[in-house]
Design an enzyme around this catalytic site. Structure first.
Site, short mmCIF file in Angstrom:
data_model
loop_
_atom_site.label_atom_id
_atom_site.label_comp_id
_atom_site.label_asym_id
_atom_site.label_seq_id
_atom_site.Cartn_x
_atom_site.Cartn_y
_atom_site.Cartn_z
N HIS A 84 0.73 -1.24 -0.13
CA HIS A 84 -0.08 0.22 0.07
C HIS A 84 0.88 1.35 0.04
CE1 HIS A 84 1.08 0.76 4.24
NE2 HIS A 84 1.02 -0.63 4.42
N GLY A 85 0.25 2.33 -0.29
CA GLY A 85 1.06 3.70 -0.45
C GLY A 85 1.06 4.46 1.25
#
Ligand SMILES: *[C@@H]1O[C@H](CO)[C@@H](O)[C@H](O)[C@H]1NC(C)=O
Ligand SMILES: *[C@@H]1O[C@H](CO)[C@@H](O)[C@H](O)[C@H]1NC(C)=O
Length: 465
Positions: A84-85
């Protein structure tokens, strides 16, 4: 500064100091990045690993794809395992930040000459709230938009608009991962000029959060009080004590008031302000580069002993994901008649640093000769196990399958940089059958139930009845 009215000698000094400032900043393309930004471990921005993205977020270097030029290869499948970012801190870290900011406000030296300390005490505001708990931030969505955009340029025949319904999207159930897989789809479809974005993904925690389902791992590592003893020793060892002493001095706090956890909270605070708001926070001035290297090592120790080579069971817990990836590749590489449907062009799997590290370890990557411990910090400067480089936000492991004259070939990229398979170092994209032969023992074994239920500890003997 306005040198216009200054006398000539002062003008010269001003010009010189301006030049020196320029020179010392010239290696940075964007001047206002904290000098410690590349040492934040799993809280590092993706841009620190690929600094060319600071100039152009969509810059793509097509020469990273390296099948043998003489074999007329074309990519037929991409499996991408993506972290994920950028995200908010989790509740645990938000509470530490809260404690730290109160301590510094109340007890740190007042009237300090240091501008940054004045900024912390009078301008900086505690803006983190517990409900933010690890959620993806706007910058995190952008991380995934941009990655999708670049991958669609790198693999135009696979990540194409016509293929949209044939690309599979899979995510961990955690909010930040679901938001990331959606952002990836937005990034792709915007790239194709679509105004309406079509979403579709499956949640699969057996594949993306295997670690919490593996009893051998949970009991042998997570709940095992001695599994992370190297981290505990380092936390109270000479190097960390030095960082703590210097940090306390810079803040004008009594040494004992600043625990190692609070020192780390200040370090992470610098990382969060950068990765969430692109800010150069005043907290960053608390650390010099050598302090940052010590704190990075502490994070690396934790990841090494908790998620990587430190305990074999950590990597073995990723067997379901390993098998899933190779089954997908097998299917994509199988010879087929012209009338048969073409294989799945891409498989996008979104998870955590805890998903990527065990898989990378199972593949045999980033395994240095000497394990990092609490006592060998000074001989580990050149280690390859560096989580700042391996698992920043939006980290990605790409398996690229090519169709070539001599048969299918496979190439591995980590964060868009080619990485060679251990044992097959002579080629960037070896024949797929050679890769399979290298991992034969895992392809034939690596059984989740047997590894995870059959024994309790990483190094404990196999006591099957
Ligand atoms: C592009 O990638 C190749 C292969 O990894 C590398 O040698 C080269 O330096 C890169 N070029 C740029 C401009 O980054
Ligand atoms: C706990 O971790 C230690 C240190 O790594 C290891 O030697 C031991 O076997 C583990 N205990 C269990 C019950 O797995």
């Amino acid at each position: 500064m306005s040198p216009v009215s200054l006398p000539a000698n002062r003008l010269l000094v001003a010009a010189l100091s301006l030049l020196l400032t320029r020179l010392s900043c010239s290696s940075l393309s964007v001047p206002d990045i904290p000098h410690i930004a590349a040492y934040f471990g799993t809280k590092t921005r993706y841009e620190e690993v690929n600094p060319h993205l600071l100039r152009d977020v969509f810059s793509v270097n097509a020469s990273v794809l390296k099948p043998p030029p003489t074999e007329r290869c074309s990519p037929v499948h991409l499996t991408a395992v993506i972290r994920h970012g950028s995200r908010y801190p989790t509740v645990k870290n938000i509470r530490r930040i809260q404690k730290l900011s109160e301590l510094v406000r109340r007890e740190a030296s007042r009237g300090s000459a240091e501008g940054w300390l004045q900024d912390i005490q009078s301008r900086w505001e505690m803006w983190y709230t517990e409900d933010m708990d690890g959620q993806l931030v706007m910058k995190g969505r952008e991380d995934l938009h941009q990655l999708a955009g670049r991958l669609s340029v790198l693999f135009p025949s696979l990540l194409s608009e016509e293929n949209l319904r044939r690309i599979s999207f899979l995510s961990s159930s955690k909010h930040r991962c679901v938001s990331s897989v959606e952002a990836f789809q937005e990034g792709l479809q915007r790239r194709w000029g679509r105004s309406e974005v079509e979403y579709g993904h499956e949640v699969d925690d057996e594949l993306m959060r295997f670690f919490e389902r593996c009893r051998g791992y949970v009991e042998g590592v997570e709940k095992n009080r001695t599994a992370l003893q190297e981290v505990e020793k380092f936390k109270h060892g000479e190097e960390m004590e030095g960082v703590r002493r210097r940090t306390a001095e810079r803040l004008g706090l009594p040494h004992h008031r600043l625990t190692p956890d609070l020192v780390e909270a200040a370090f992470f605070l610098c990382s969060y302000e950068l990765s969430i708001k692109s800010l150069h926070s005043p907290w960053c001035f608390l650390f010099d580069e050598s302090d940052a290297k010590v704190l990075e090592y502490k994070s690396d120790l934790k990841q090494y002993w908790k998620r990587s080579h430190g305990h074999v069971i950590s990597s073995l817990s990723s067997c379901p994901l390993f098998h899933h990836v190779f089954r997908t590749l097998d299917k994509a590489g199988r010879p087929r008649r012209a009338t048969e449907a073409s294989p799945e062009p891409a498989s996008i799997l979104v998870g955590h640093a805890e998903t990527l590290l065990p898989l990378l370890s199972l593949l045999g990557l980033y395994k240095d000769k000497t394990p990092p411990t609490a006592s060998n910090y000074h001989s580990q400067h050149r280690r390859s196990f560096r989580t700042s480089q391996i698992v920043p936000y939006a980290a990605n492991l790409l398996f690229v399958l090519y169709d070539c004259q001599r048969g299918p070939r496979l190439q591995l990229l980590v964060n868009e940089t080619p990485v060679r398979f251990p044992g097959l170092e002579s080629e960037d994209a070896p024949l797929y059958r050679d890769v399979r032969a290298t991992y034969r023992h895992l392809l034939d074994g690596c059984d989740f139930h047997r590894e995870c239920e059959g024994r309790t500890g990483g190094r404990a003997p196999n006591t099957e009845l």
